[in-house]
Each structure stands twice: as C-alpha cells, then as structure tokens.
Design a protein around this motif. Structure first.
Motif, PDB file in Angstrom:
ATOM      1  N   LEU A  93       0.915  -1.478  -0.121  1.00  0.00           N
ATOM      2  CA  LEU A  93      -0.159  -0.022  -0.092  1.00  0.00           C
ATOM      3  C   LEU A  93       0.999   1.239   0.178  1.00  0.00           C
ATOM      4  O   LEU A  93       1.962   1.343   0.731  1.00  0.00           O
ATOM      5  CB  LEU A  93      -0.894  -0.106   1.358  1.00  0.00           C
ATOM      6  N   PHE A  94       0.342   2.247  -0.587  1.00  0.00           N
ATOM      7  CA  PHE A  94       0.944   3.505  -0.387  1.00  0.00           C
ATOM      8  C   PHE A  94      -0.189   4.500  -0.767  1.00  0.00           C
ATOM      9  O   PHE A  94      -1.126   4.398  -1.395  1.00  0.00           O
ATOM     10  CB  PHE A  94       2.115   4.074  -1.515  1.00  0.00           C
ATOM     11  N   TRP A  95      -0.150   5.743  -0.230  1.00  0.00           N
ATOM     12  CA  TRP A  95      -0.951   7.018  -0.652  1.00  0.00           C
ATOM     13  C   TRP A  95      -0.372   8.183  -0.533  1.00  0.00           C
ATOM     14  O   TRP A  95       0.922   8.505  -0.373  1.00  0.00           O
ATOM     15  CB  TRP A  95      -1.883   6.855   0.760  1.00  0.00           C
ATOM     16  N   THR A  96      -1.091   9.112  -1.180  1.00  0.00           N
ATOM     17  CA  THR A  96      -0.778  10.407  -1.669  1.00  0.00           C
ATOM     18  C   THR A  96      -1.727  11.389  -0.891  1.00  0.00           C
ATOM     19  O   THR A  96      -2.841  11.204  -0.766  1.00  0.00           O
ATOM     20  CB  THR A  96      -0.636  10.583  -2.983  1.00  0.00           C
ATOM     21  N   ALA A  97      -1.187  12.693  -0.810  1.00  0.00           N
ATOM     22  CA  ALA A  97      -2.336  13.876  -0.186  1.00  0.00           C
ATOM     23  C   ALA A  97      -3.168  14.327  -1.275  1.00  0.00           C
ATOM     24  O   ALA A  97      -4.280  15.005  -0.996  1.00  0.00           O
ATOM     25  CB  ALA A  97      -1.442  14.764   0.565  1.00  0.00           C
ATOM     26  N   GLU A  98      -2.604  14.243  -2.467  1.00  0.00           N
ATOM     27  CA  GLU A  98      -3.250  14.897  -3.773  1.00  0.00           C
ATOM     28  C   GLU A  98      -3.837  13.899  -4.520  1.00  0.00           C
ATOM     29  O   GLU A  98      -3.149  12.716  -4.589  1.00  0.00           O
ATOM     30  CB  GLU A  98      -2.381  15.942  -4.310  1.00  0.00           C
ATOM     31  N   SER A 130      -5.326   9.984  -2.614  1.00  0.00           N
ATOM     32  CA  SER A 130      -5.336   8.793  -3.323  1.00  0.00           C
ATOM     33  C   SER A 130      -4.564   7.671  -2.537  1.00  0.00           C
ATOM     34  O   SER A 130      -3.821   7.959  -1.927  1.00  0.00           O
ATOM     35  CB  SER A 130      -5.149   8.680  -5.122  1.00  0.00           C
ATOM     36  N   ALA A 131      -4.897   6.412  -3.024  1.00  0.00           N
ATOM     37  CA  ALA A 131      -4.165   5.108  -2.415  1.00  0.00           C
ATOM     38  C   ALA A 131      -4.197   4.158  -3.379  1.00  0.00           C
ATOM     39  O   ALA A 131      -5.121   4.106  -4.296  1.00  0.00           O
ATOM     40  CB  ALA A 131      -4.609   4.715  -1.174  1.00  0.00           C
ATOM     41  N   VAL A 132      -3.307   3.262  -3.373  1.00  0.00           N
ATOM     42  CA  VAL A 132      -3.046   2.171  -4.300  1.00  0.00           C
ATOM     43  C   VAL A 132      -2.782   0.873  -3.386  1.00  0.00           C
ATOM     44  O   VAL A 132      -1.583   0.848  -2.528  1.00  0.00           O
ATOM     45  CB  VAL A 132      -1.950   2.241  -5.446  1.00  0.00           C
ATOM     46  N   LEU A 133      -3.589   0.000  -3.555  1.00  0.00           N
ATOM     47  CA  LEU A 133      -3.042  -1.367  -2.972  1.00  0.00           C
ATOM     48  C   LEU A 133      -2.856  -2.491  -4.184  1.00  0.00           C
ATOM     49  O   LEU A 133      -3.527  -2.636  -4.971  1.00  0.00           O
ATOM     50  CB  LEU A 133      -4.737  -1.973  -2.400  1.00  0.00           C
ATOM     51  N   PHE A 134      -1.645  -2.878  -3.939  1.00  0.00           N
ATOM     52  CA  PHE A 134      -1.141  -3.842  -5.193  1.00  0.00           C
ATOM     53  C   PHE A 134      -0.960  -5.068  -4.578  1.00  0.00           C
ATOM     54  O   PHE A 134      -0.381  -5.319  -3.245  1.00  0.00           O
ATOM     55  CB  PHE A 134       0.202  -3.213  -5.488  1.00  0.00           C
ATOM     56  N   ARG A 142       3.009  12.859  -7.999  1.00  0.00           N
ATOM     57  CA  ARG A 142       2.272  13.275  -6.490  1.00  0.00           C
ATOM     58  C   ARG A 142       3.347  12.777  -5.475  1.00  0.00           C
ATOM     59  O   ARG A 142       3.760  11.536  -5.626  1.00  0.00           O
ATOM     60  CB  ARG A 142       1.103  12.598  -6.639  1.00  0.00           C
ATOM     61  N   ARG A 143       3.611  13.489  -4.588  1.00  0.00           N
ATOM     62  CA  ARG A 143       4.258  13.109  -3.388  1.00  0.00           C
ATOM     63  C   ARG A 143       3.844  11.927  -2.561  1.00  0.00           C
ATOM     64  O   ARG A 143       2.470  11.897  -2.313  1.00  0.00           O
ATOM     65  CB  ARG A 143       4.729  14.141  -2.537  1.00  0.00           C
ATOM     66  N   ILE A 144       4.428  10.776  -2.656  1.00  0.00           N
ATOM     67  CA  ILE A 144       3.841   9.719  -1.528  1.00  0.00           C
ATOM     68  C   ILE A 144       4.134   9.847  -0.299  1.00  0.00           C
ATOM     69  O   ILE A 144       5.042  10.376   0.375  1.00  0.00           O
ATOM     70  CB  ILE A 144       4.738   8.569  -1.837  1.00  0.00           C
ATOM     71  N   GLU A 145       2.992   9.977   0.544  1.00  0.00           N
ATOM     72  CA  GLU A 145       2.951  10.451   1.960  1.00  0.00           C
ATOM     73  C   GLU A 145       3.484   9.284   2.766  1.00  0.00           C
ATOM     74  O   GLU A 145       3.984   9.553   3.935  1.00  0.00           O
ATOM     75  CB  GLU A 145       1.653  10.918   2.371  1.00  0.00           C
ATOM     76  N   GLY A 146       3.033   8.103   2.681  1.00  0.00           N
ATOM     77  CA  GLY A 146       3.275   6.982   3.543  1.00  0.00           C
ATOM     78  C   GLY A 146       3.068   5.569   2.632  1.00  0.00           C
ATOM     79  O   GLY A 146       2.584   5.506   1.527  1.00  0.00           O
ATOM     80  N   MET A 147       4.056   4.524   3.076  1.00  0.00           N
ATOM     81  CA  MET A 147       3.865   3.348   2.642  1.00  0.00           C
ATOM     82  C   MET A 147       3.663   2.138   3.669  1.00  0.00           C
ATOM     83  O   MET A 147       3.914   2.440   4.814  1.00  0.00           O
ATOM     84  CB  MET A 147       5.258   2.914   1.850  1.00  0.00           C
ATOM     85  N   TYR A 198       7.521  -0.293   8.951  1.00  0.00           N
ATOM     86  CA  TYR A 198       8.033   0.173   7.535  1.00  0.00           C
ATOM     87  C   TYR A 198       8.520   1.538   7.945  1.00  0.00           C
ATOM     88  O   TYR A 198       7.919   2.558   8.153  1.00  0.00           O
ATOM     89  CB  TYR A 198       6.872   0.208   6.651  1.00  0.00           C
ATOM     90  N   SER A 199       9.813   1.779   7.285  1.00  0.00           N
ATOM     91  CA  SER A 199      10.224   3.258   7.609  1.00  0.00           C
ATOM     92  C   SER A 199      10.446   3.952   6.210  1.00  0.00           C
ATOM     93  O   SER A 199      10.787   3.098   5.290  1.00  0.00           O
ATOM     94  CB  SER A 199      11.796   3.163   8.227  1.00  0.00           C
ATOM     95  N   TYR A 200      10.234   5.149   6.174  1.00  0.00           N
ATOM     96  CA  TYR A 200       9.997   5.929   4.988  1.00  0.00           C
ATOM     97  C   TYR A 200      10.143   7.381   5.396  1.00  0.00           C
ATOM     98  O   TYR A 200       9.225   7.725   6.104  1.00  0.00           O
ATOM     99  CB  TYR A 200       8.678   5.674   4.245  1.00  0.00           C
ATOM    100  N   ASP A 201      11.114   8.105   4.704  1.00  0.00           N
ATOM    101  CA  ASP A 201      10.918   9.374   4.843  1.00  0.00           C
ATOM    102  C   ASP A 201      11.143  10.042   6.023  1.00  0.00           C
ATOM    103  O   ASP A 201      10.517  11.032   6.441  1.00  0.00           O
ATOM    104  CB  ASP A 201       9.769  10.210   4.072  1.00  0.00           C
ATOM    105  N   GLY A 202      12.015   9.399   6.856  1.00  0.00           N
ATOM    106  CA  GLY A 202      12.365   9.726   8.141  1.00  0.00           C
ATOM    107  C   GLY A 202      11.368   9.417   9.245  1.00  0.00           C
ATOM    108  O   GLY A 202      11.277   9.803  10.420  1.00  0.00           O
ATOM    109  N   LYS A 203      10.281   8.427   8.809  1.00  0.00           N
ATOM    110  CA  LYS A 203       9.153   8.259   9.725  1.00  0.00           C
ATOM    111  C   LYS A 203       9.196   6.487   9.899  1.00  0.00           C
ATOM    112  O   LYS A 203       9.514   5.955   9.005  1.00  0.00           O
ATOM    113  CB  LYS A 203       7.952   8.816   9.374  1.00  0.00           C
ATOM    114  N   VAL A 204       8.625   6.066  11.178  1.00  0.00           N
ATOM    115  CA  VAL A 204       8.483   4.515  11.187  1.00  0.00           C
ATOM    116  C   VAL A 204       6.749   4.493  11.162  1.00  0.00           C
ATOM    117  O   VAL A 204       6.240   5.171  11.996  1.00  0.00           O
ATOM    118  CB  VAL A 204       9.069   4.064  12.316  1.00  0.00           C
ATOM    119  N   PHE A 205       6.473   3.614  10.291  1.00  0.00           N
ATOM    120  CA  PHE A 205       5.048   3.388  10.282  1.00  0.00           C
ATOM    121  C   PHE A 205       5.055   1.810  10.847  1.00  0.00           C
ATOM    122  O   PHE A 205       5.669   0.980  10.347  1.00  0.00           O
ATOM    123  CB  PHE A 205       4.442   3.450   8.910  1.00  0.00           C
TER     124      PHE A 205
END
Length: 471
Positions: A29-34, A126-130, A409-414, A431-438
């Motif tokens: 999964l990933f998502w965007t703010a726009e 938006s979001a994409v579930l692959f 579009r910038r990806i906000e999270g994965m 999952y760590s991405y862009d200085g954040k841990v999810f």
C-alpha cells in the motif's frame, strides 16, 4: 500459447500454500495527499512493470509434473486494475476496511496473479493497494519493483534502473556516490538510489553469506556457537509459543490497522543510548505491545515466536526476468512476560545476536529445498507443523529516507503485509520511509479482537522506552 518459464522450487512451494483463511498474497500500500492522475500512473506502471517483466503478463499452468509461467499474448494491463471510491468520510477506517475485505479474496488462476486497486477519496488524495501472489517474487523484490515505479522528484528520472536481465554478468545499477552538498534533484536521486540498496538489508542482520555457504542443507555446517545451538533446538524441539488469546483456527474475516508514524531520529537516539540497533528497539516495542495487549485481555504468556524473512542474495539493481523467491525464515522468540521495557530490550538484543551469529537462515533454506521434493500430502503437513510454531510473520522494511513521487504526486506513506500460512494469525510490518516509522498489522478478526490495540501499543511502548532513556 506464449513463452513458458518453469517456476523455481521455492516459487512452486508458495503457489501451493493458499488456504481460504490465509492466502499467499503480498499486499502493498502507498498513499498520497493529492489525487493521482490515473492515466499518468497507468502509463508509468505499464512501461516499468507490465512491459518489462513477463511474469506480470503470465498465468500459471501445470505441465510435465511441475508449474510453469505461460505468457498470455491476449493479456491486457487494464484488466488487472480496479477503481474504488472510499465511502465518507474517507479516512483510515474506510481504507483499512477495504484492505481487510480483499485480504482473503483469491487471485484468479486463469489470470496473471496480481491486481491493483486504485483508491480515490482517501483523506482528499489517493491510495494504491497492490496485491501479488508470493509465487511471483519475494517481499524484497516486490518492494524493489514498487520502488521502480516511484521517482525521487516530480519530474526526475526513475529512482533506479531495474531493467530485467537473464543472468548475464553485466548489470545496470542506480547512480551511487556522495550527494552534492547543495542537494537538489540530482542529489536526491543519488541518495534515493543508495537507499534502495539498503532496502534489502536483512532485518535481523544474519545470513549475509548464506547462499555462499551452499544452497543445500549439507552446505550449512553447524558450529558450536550459541546461534547454531539455538538453530538445532528450534529445528528439533521447536520454539516456545504459548497457547493464549489468539490460539485457534483462523477464519476468513480479517482486520487491518496501522499506527501514526514515529520519528526515525527518535528511534535512533534511543538505540544509541543503549548501544543497540534501531531494529533491536523496534522489535522490543513489538514485544512490549504484545505484552500489554495480552495483559489487557486477561492473559499472560512468556514467549511469542515470529517468522522473520531474511534475504539470501546480494542486492541486484537489475532484477532478473523471472524474479522469484530467494529468502529464508528465521524464528525469533520475543519475551512477552516482562513489564520493564529495558529488560525486554536486553533479552531482545541477546536473542537477535544469537540469530546473527548462527546459520539458521541457510538451514531453513535447505529445509525448504527438502520439503519441495516431498509428496503434496507430506509437504502440506510439514509446512503446517513448522508454520504453527509461530504466531505470524514479522517484517521490518527499511525504506528510502527521502520523499518519493509517483505520476507527479508526493507519496505520504507506505505499508505492506506479508502473507501467512496454516493457522498463523498476524502479519506485523515495521516500515520506515522519509524519516518516519510506520507500523501495521493484518490479523484474524476472530482470534485477535481489538487488533488496533496492538499497533497503538507499539507507539505507547516506544514512548515508554523513550521516557526511561531520557530520565
């Protein structure tokens, strides 16, 4: 009939392990703010995945005593896509319910074994579930494929060149080297490419020479170090995984949750204060969250065992055409009976150290090779026996630490979730991405009630450990 490629032994294993309550499907999964321009996204994915890798245009067929990928000339990319608009208010709960509803929907064996769900209306973006079957590729290669769709800046070249190759010596790699002090698109691209390499680091730091030691069980000569003693114990006697609240037969109703992000720099600060690794700290928080969850449900157990995937091959930026699986599972026993996070951290460090010093991953790979040659009935029994020694799969994905973009579009999270088998009840992902841990969990809804408490408890456990460190 199109071109055929035979599935590797490990790929065929995962293909035959689907169960109604636990499918062998990797959900990413990933998502965007726009909102994403889906036409632009389609062009990118069709070019970088569909046209480059035949497996995405292929179906599985049984022939000559084995499984084969058979390319379908009439396969259409657009048939693999599903458009969804989230119901109001379009928040986390609605997206999590959508993913949970897909978690036990099998992929049609008459079609290529993947689908993408394109989601509109998630928090205004938006979001994409692959969803892709594990037989296509292991989790590391899946993440690498996902990254190939992303760009380091809205108008920059792809993150890394992942042109497929047929095993030839020459490979095409990403641009690496120190980033210019001024940053910019070029510096970001280089930093991202370097981070794409670190992405495939083994979560527990072990087995880095596993395949170099030999691809068979005989190639793993066990020494007398504590790690190898542990390996023998786990293989012969099993691991300690006490019966508790979530023990039972899994159903087809699943639940999904993820936590608000934690700053990676804060995790590094705690790790540095205790001469521990970032992974030690994160896994300690998993143990503490499970302790708190069980205590809240009136249950206590001393240990919970997880299967942890370990990559067995060096990073190769030029992915092979056939992709496939090259990983093993090590079993990590987490203490869940301690109230003190610092004591838990000490136990986790010791147990992680023993895994790193041993050869458990290569032994597991050898066991998989042996099992692949068994009859289907014996093989199924063996898989279930080994899998049920663990509560589920724990995956730690150290992703890129710079923002990425897709179709401008910038990806906000994965986030992503590994598949489970037998009666395993939880897939837990860090999952760590862009200085954040999810942190995310996919759980059996019947056996893990109040599942969101597990990821909320992870965040609480980290803040408790942080307070103890800073006092």
């Amino acid at each position: 009939m199109g071109e055929r490629r035979r599935l590797g032994a490990q790929d065929a294993l995962w293909l035959e392990m689907d169960e109604p309550g636990n499918l062998m499907v990797v959900d990413s999964l990933f998502w965007t703010a726009e909102p994403i321009d889906w036409d632009a996204w389609t062009v990118v994915v069709e070019e970088r995945l569909w046209e480059r890798f035949p497996v995405f245009r292929s179906v599985v067929v049984r022939s000559d005593g084995g499984w084969w990928w058979e390319e379908r000339p009439d396969a259409r990319f657009e048939d693999r896509l599903e458009r969804v608009v989230l119901p109001d208010p379009g928040g986390d709960a609605e997206l999590q319910a959508l993913i949970a509803s897909r978690r036990t929907v099998p992929l049609d064996r008459e079609e290529p074994l993947w689908r993408a769900v394109l989601v509109d209306g998630y928090r205004g973006g938006s979001a994409v579930l692959f969803r892709a079957h594990h037989a296509i590729a292991d989790g590391i290669r899946m993440v690498q494929l996902t990254l190939s769709v992303f760009d380091p800046a809205p108008d920059a070249p792809p993150l890394a060149d992942v042109r497929p190759h047929d095993g030839a010596a020459q490979v095409v790699g990403p641009v690496v080297g120190p980033a210019p002090a001024g940053g910019g698109v070029v510096g970001t691209a280089r930093a991202s490419a370097r981070l794409a390499r670190t992405l495939v680091a083994n979560p527990v730091g072990g087995a880095h020479t596993a395949l170099g030691a030999g691809r068979s069980l005989a190639g793993a000569v066990l020494g007398s170090v504590p790690g190898d003693v542990d390996t023998v114990r786990k293989l012969v006697l099993g691991t300690r995984n006490d019966a508790t609240r979530w023990t039972g037969s899994v159903g087809e109703r699943k639940a999904i949750a993820w936590s608000p992000p934690i700053a990676l720099d804060a995790v590094k600060a705690v790790a540095g204060a205790h001469a521990a690794t970032v992974n030690d700290v994160l896994v300690t928080c998993v143990a503490q969250s499970l302790h708190d969850y069980l205590a809240g449900h009136g249950t206590v157990c001393r240990s919970v065992t997880w299967d942890v995937p370990v990559n067995l091959v060096p990073f190769d930026p030029a992915l092979p055409v056939e992709l496939g699986n090259s990983f093993a599972l090590v079993q990590l026993e987490l203490p869940t009976h301690l109230d003190d996070p610092l004591r838990t951290l000490g136990v986790v460090r010791r147990r992680m150290g023993r895994i790193k010093s041993g050869h458990e991953a290569v032994v597991d790979f050898g066991v998989q090779a042996v099992m692949s040659r068994l009859s289907r009935r014996v093989y199924r029994f063996s898989v279930d026996l080994l899998a049920n020694r663990a509560v589920g799969v724990l995956t730690n994905v150290p992703g890129p630490q710079v923002p990425l973009h897709v179709a401008g579009r910038r990806i906000e999270g994965m986030m992503g979730w590994a598949p489970l088998t037998a009666d395993q009840v939880m897939s837990f992902t860090i999952y760590s991405y862009d200085g954040k841990v999810f942190v995310g969990i996919a759980a059996d809804a019947g056996l893990v009630p109040d599942h969101e408490q597990v990821v909320d408890g992870f965040v609480d456990a980290f803040h408790a450990l942080e307070r103890l460190t800073l006092r």
